[in-house]
Design a protein around this motif. Structure first.
Motif, short mmCIF file in Angstrom:
data_model
loop_
_atom_site.label_atom_id
_atom_site.label_comp_id
_atom_site.label_asym_id
_atom_site.label_seq_id
_atom_site.Cartn_x
_atom_site.Cartn_y
_atom_site.Cartn_z
N LEU A 1 3.17 6.00 -2.71
CA LEU A 1 4.35 6.74 -3.14
C LEU A 1 4.40 6.84 -4.66
CD1 LEU A 1 6.99 8.22 -2.58
CD2 LEU A 1 8.12 5.99 -2.44
N CYS A 2 4.11 5.75 -5.32
CA CYS A 2 4.09 5.75 -6.79
C CYS A 2 3.05 6.73 -7.30
CB CYS A 2 3.82 4.34 -7.30
SG CYS A 2 3.94 4.19 -9.08
N ALA A 3 1.88 6.74 -6.72
CA ALA A 3 0.82 7.65 -7.15
C ALA A 3 1.24 9.10 -6.94
CB ALA A 3 -0.47 7.35 -6.39
N ARG A 4 1.88 9.37 -5.83
CA ARG A 4 2.32 10.75 -5.57
C ARG A 4 3.38 11.18 -6.57
NH1 ARG A 4 4.45 13.68 -0.06
NH2 ARG A 4 4.61 15.73 -1.02
N MET B 1 11.15 12.00 0.37
CA MET B 1 10.37 10.90 0.92
C MET B 1 10.78 9.59 0.26
SD MET B 1 6.25 10.05 1.10
CE MET B 1 5.88 11.54 0.31
N ALA B 2 10.94 9.61 -1.06
CA ALA B 2 11.36 8.41 -1.78
C ALA B 2 12.74 7.97 -1.31
CB ALA B 2 11.35 8.65 -3.29
N ALA B 3 13.64 8.92 -1.12
CA ALA B 3 14.99 8.58 -0.65
C ALA B 3 14.94 8.00 0.74
CB ALA B 3 15.89 9.82 -0.69
N ILE C 1 0.84 -1.20 0.00
CA ILE C 1 0.00 0.00 0.00
C ILE C 1 0.88 1.25 0.00
CG2 ILE C 1 -1.66 1.32 1.37
CD1 ILE C 1 -2.77 -1.45 2.29
N GLY C 2 1.91 1.24 0.81
CA GLY C 2 2.84 2.38 0.85
C GLY C 2 3.51 2.60 -0.49
#
Length: 98
Positions: A12-15, A62-64, A7-8
């Protein structure tokens, strides 16, 4: 229903997709359109581009933070007592001496 990790990842992908497809593209498209039309950039154009860049930067951070390869290491000082800190500093000095 997926796991929390799945889900996370989806969130993240959607954002990231939204920022790529909408936020940055739209802000810069408006500016390039204005320039192409022979107009000057407005303060609002510049502000929109800065906001888009800041949002992209937050998403990148956030991705990092979720990537094991780029997540920061904890400060060793948070885990060492006074003796451990002293031993650590002595070892650093010893290694610098060579």
């Amino acid at each position: 229903m997926g796991t929390w990790e799945e889900i996370g990842r989806e969130l993240l992908c959607a954002r990231l997709e939204r920022i790529r497809e909408e936020t940055v593209r739209d802000a810069f498209r408006q500016a390039t359109s204005r320039i192409s039309d022979g107009d000057e950039l407005t303060e609002d154009d510049i502000d929109a581009m800065y906001r888009a860049i800041q949002e992209a930067k937050r998403a990148t951070e956030m991705a990092a933070g979720t990537s094991p390869e780029t997540a920061p290491f904890p400060d060793p000082w948070d885990f060492l007592d006074e003796d451990g800190r002293e031993a650590y500093l002595e070892e650093v000095e010893r290694r610098r001496g060579h």
